[in-house]
Design a protein around this motif. Structure first.
Motif, short mmCIF file in Angstrom:
data_model
loop_
_atom_site.label_atom_id
_atom_site.label_comp_id
_atom_site.label_asym_id
_atom_site.label_seq_id
_atom_site.Cartn_x
_atom_site.Cartn_y
_atom_site.Cartn_z
N LEU A 49 0.83 -1.20 0.00
CA LEU A 49 0.00 0.00 0.00
C LEU A 49 0.87 1.26 0.00
CD1 LEU A 49 -2.97 0.82 0.08
CD2 LEU A 49 -2.77 0.98 2.55
N GLY A 50 0.60 2.14 -0.95
CA GLY A 50 1.33 3.40 -1.01
C GLY A 50 2.68 3.28 -1.67
N PHE A 265 1.25 -3.47 7.10
CA PHE A 265 1.21 -2.85 5.76
C PHE A 265 1.90 -3.71 4.71
CE2 PHE A 265 1.10 0.82 8.73
CZ PHE A 265 -0.23 1.13 8.51
N SER B 70 -1.75 4.26 7.92
CA SER B 70 -2.59 3.58 6.94
C SER B 70 -3.30 4.61 6.06
CB SER B 70 -3.58 2.71 7.70
OG SER B 70 -4.49 2.14 6.83
N LEU B 73 -0.86 5.94 3.47
CA LEU B 73 -0.58 4.98 2.40
C LEU B 73 -1.77 4.84 1.47
CD1 LEU B 73 1.36 2.24 4.39
CD2 LEU B 73 2.22 4.23 3.19
N ARG B 74 -2.98 4.85 2.04
CA ARG B 74 -4.16 4.81 1.19
C ARG B 74 -4.24 6.08 0.35
NH1 ARG B 74 -8.32 5.17 4.65
NH2 ARG B 74 -7.21 4.34 6.43
N ALA B 76 -1.90 7.77 -0.75
CA ALA B 76 -0.93 7.72 -1.84
C ALA B 76 -1.53 7.06 -3.06
CB ALA B 76 0.31 6.97 -1.39
N VAL B 77 -2.42 6.09 -2.83
CA VAL B 77 -3.05 5.39 -3.93
C VAL B 77 -4.14 6.26 -4.56
CG1 VAL B 77 -4.35 3.34 -4.59
CG2 VAL B 77 -2.59 3.18 -2.84
N ARG B 98 8.92 4.67 0.77
CA ARG B 98 7.99 4.76 -0.35
C ARG B 98 8.08 6.12 -1.04
NH1 ARG B 98 5.68 1.15 3.23
NH2 ARG B 98 4.22 -0.38 2.43
N LEU B 100 7.29 9.09 -0.06
CA LEU B 100 6.09 9.92 0.06
C LEU B 100 6.37 11.18 0.88
CD1 LEU B 100 3.54 7.06 0.86
CD2 LEU B 100 3.79 8.28 -1.30
#
Lengths: 298, 419
Positions: A49-50, A265, B70, B73-74, B76-77, B98, B100
């Motif tokens: 995720l991400g 995650f 969380s 990360l969500r 990011a999508v 990642r 971000l």
């Protein structure tokens, strides 16, 4: 032109059918099939995720998962939980149903009482159980201590945590099994019992095995499958009462999926475990469907 | 442009103001509303008075750090990451790996007020990763010892001279346990998220979490073993029970546990819940030597905005929340450690607060020795934390010896680290 003229009557039923089935089919595609396909795809990648664009990793995730000690433990724990809850709820449900069927008065009252745990939200009930089982001020330990029996920190002890969760599971599922058995028992024609009695089958046990059992067998099989599906899908009590602990003692499959996906995650690992889990539930689902049909026919 | 100087002028938002665009909206996500809600709302109100061209919108807070992570990360999508997120400092890896999180170094370099606000280097280091500053600490804590003055006295010990090292600590614990049930000598909140107390034990003994190259664990060492041994000794000598964190805290509040080793962040809660039942005292975390490192962790503001104007605006907000005024508001509401020396030393800000209550000064006294609360690198970061957790659990429950627990956690974490 003649082609069209020919095709028209054939295609006419289609638009209406599509129109009617379309919305439901679209929703199913969007909300069920779509995500399912995505999950299965994710199981073959390193995507998290991400994270950045996924890479195809073949069966790596599956290999890693099967080698993972925690995952192995979770399969065993889920199996043990199922083996405790399903027979327990099945036999108790049947027993209660037979007692209730013989009851002259108060049948509906008892029926409601026994069915209540199944309707009650397991999440909310878990909190109540947590209070009951608290090691120092829970009524369970206080009661045991008053009787001079040994007490325990039920949910923190490796040996008792899973059996206690299974007991809660049985408490929850028995009502469900009972309702089905009650319906099945009512469908046994009374003439058969009368005939059996005339034929000299006086004992309750004989009549149960020779008259009742064959009649309720299809339902029993159906209940068995549904209970198994429920037990395999246990999550609420684990998440709220033990978080999979102590150690791996109550780490069931669904909790592992949740943990991998939402605590660690590791989306790809969670997806792989989900594929594994889906295989189990799909098998159960198909079994249920087949038994349901047979039950309906019988 | 009118820039008001705020209190003493030290905290002026000193980012060179670029041509004021129309109103910029900055979205902010934080966790643990029960603790932080009022502090964050007050800070946003104060910020609005000073920077009317920036609208800070607090998003519905999440329950725990992991849930905020969380959400990032969500986001990011779905391309909807909040501009600023208060993350657990040990989760920084997730966002940096990642790519971000936005490095703050260029903004800090262009910010003349940054040096003036006296950010404490040891605390800033908790937001440092791979050579960049990715987060500015907002509310940090260090582990300290809470103790029950009356229980200590009953065991014939002097509550004004708490032990500073482990032999002394275990000795106290043993004497208190000897009072008999329900008295228990000690409890350490080893269950705290992110192996916080394990790192406290490890780092204070001079141990390392990772090897120099970061590819293997660093606690496969005498210091690592010592950490597990202490955990075990607290059970065998100090009367520590194999209980959940909640059960232990309830037991301490009820007055049954002599010493409770946990994050200083619990100070306000413990004071409120203990009330008049007994006198709550605090002491520094026991360490083998006076200059031992103390792990420090908590919430740190991380920047995620995708556009430059939002980044500029969000940085201004971060600076305000972590600067002297924001930190004063934070401490007054929740009692975590401020990261601004100016706030600590100015009487009108926090100087008086710390002068008032001795219990609040304990954690502050450990500040110069602060070191970062670390996470494991790579995609299995949180699974690795869980492996160490399992080893601690097995040690406390007596299922593993400290040697076995160390060996197993080393093997498992090594397998989970990126090569």
């Amino acid at each position: 032109m003649s082609d069209l003229a020919l095709a028209a009557p054939l295609s006419r039923p289609l638009p209406k059918g599509i129109l009617l089935a379309g919305p439901a089919a679209l929703l199913m595609l969007l909300l069920q099939i779509g995500p399912l396909v995505l999950v299965v795809c994710a199981a073959f990648t390193d995507w998290q995720l991400g994270g950045e664009a996924p890479n195809f990793v073949g069966l790596d995730n599956f290999r890693a998962l099967i080698a993972d000690h925690d995952f192995q433990a979770s399969v065993l724990v889920t199996a043990r939980y199922t083996l405790m809850v399903v027979p327990g709820a099945l036999l108790l449900g049947l027993g209660l149903a037979m007692l209730l069927q013989g009851a002259r008065r108060g049948r509906t009252v008892y029926q409601t009482i026994f069915f209540l745990p199944y309707i009650a939200t397991l999440a909310a009930m878990s909190i109540a159980w947590q209070m009951l089982l608290h090691p120092s001020f829970g009524p369970v330990n206080q009661g045991l201590a008053a009787l001079g029996l040994p007490v325990a920190n039920w949910l923190r002890d490796e040996n008792t945590a899973l059996p206690v969760l299974a007991l809660i599971g049985i408490w929850h599922e028995t009502g469900f099994a009972m309702v089905f058995f009650l319906a099945a028992l009512t469908s046994v024609p009374t003439e058969l019992h009368d005939a059996a009695r005339i034929d000299g089958l006086g004992g309750g046990w004989d009549r149960f095995w020779l008259v009742t059992a064959p009649h309720i067998a299809p339902i029993a099989l159906f209940v068995l499958v549904v209970l198994t599906a429920h037990a395999v899908m246990v999550f609420d009590t684990v998440a709220l009462l033990t978080q999979g602990g102590p150690g791996n003692a109550t780490r069931v499959l669904l909790f592992v999926i949740y943990q991998e996906g939402f605590s660690f995650f590791r989306t790809n690992v969670a997806a792989t475990a989900t594929v594994f889990f889906l295989a189990i539930t799909l098998t159960l689902g198909m079994l249920q469907l087949r038994l349901g049909r047979r039950g309906g026919a019988a | 442009m009118h820039r008001r100087s705020i209190l003493m002028g030290s905290a002026a938002l000193a980012v060179p103001t670029i041509a004021r665009a129309a109103n910029v909206e900055v979205t902010v996500l934080y966790s643990q509303p029960g603790l932080y809600k009022e502090a964050h709302e007050t800070i946003v109100r104060e910020f609005a008075k000073r920077e009317p061209s920036i609208t800070v919108r607090l998003l519905a807070p999440t329950r725990a750090y992991e849930e905020a992570a969380s959400a990032v990360l969500r986001g990011a999508v779905t391309n909807s990451i909040p501009d600023v997120v208060y993350n657990g400092t040990n989760l920084l890896h997730l966002f940096v790996d990642r790519r971000l999180a936005v490095p703050l170094d260029p903004y800090i370099a262009a910010d003349e007020g940054f040096a003036r606000d006296g950010y404490i280097p040891a605390m800033l280091s908790t937001g440092h990763l791979g050579g960049h500053q990715y987060a500015v600490p907002f509310a940090l804590s260090t582990p300290i010892t809470f103790y029950n003055e009356q229980l200590v006295r009953r065991a014939g010990l002097d509550p004004d001279a708490p032990p500073a090292d482990w032999p002394g600590m275990l000795d106290w614990a043993q004497r208190i346990t000897a009072l008999g049930a329900p008295a228990k000598g000690i409890d350490i909140k080893w269950q705290t998220t992110g192996n916080y107390l394990f790192q406290a034990l490890l780092f204070s003994h001079g141990g390392k979490l990772l090897s120099e190259d970061g590819k293997r664990v660093g606690f496969d060492s005498p210091e690592g073993l010592r950490s597990f041994q202490l955990l075990r000794e607290m059970v065998t000598r100090g009367g520590m029970a194999d209980a959940t964190a909640e059960q232990a805290m309830q037991d301490f509040i009820a007055g049954n546990i002599g010493m409770h080793l946990t994050s200083s962040a619990n100070l306000n809660t413990l004071m409120a819940q203990i009330g008049e039942r007994y006198t709550l005292r605090t002491a520094p975390f026991p360490v083998p030597n006076p200059d031992a490192r103390i792990v420090s962790g908590g919430a740190a503001a991380t920047l995620f905005s995708r556009t430059e104007d939002k980044r500029q605006a969000a940085y201004k907000y971060i600076r305000f929340a972590t600067g002297p005024i924001g930190q004063t508001i934070m401490v007054n509401h929740i009692g975590y450690l401020p990261c601004s020396r100016v706030a600590i030393e100015t009487p009108e800000l926090l100087g008086n607060y710390y002068a008032r209550d001795r219990n609040t000064r304990t954690s502050l006294s450990q500040l110069p020795r602060a070191t970062g609360w670390l996470g494991f690198p790579g995609p299995n970061s949180l699974k690795a934390i869980d492996a160490v957790y399992a080893a601690m659990e097995a040690t406390v429950a007596g299922r593993s010896t400290p040697e076995q627990a160390l060996a197993r956690s080393v093997e498992q974490v090594n397998a989970l680290l990126p090569r």
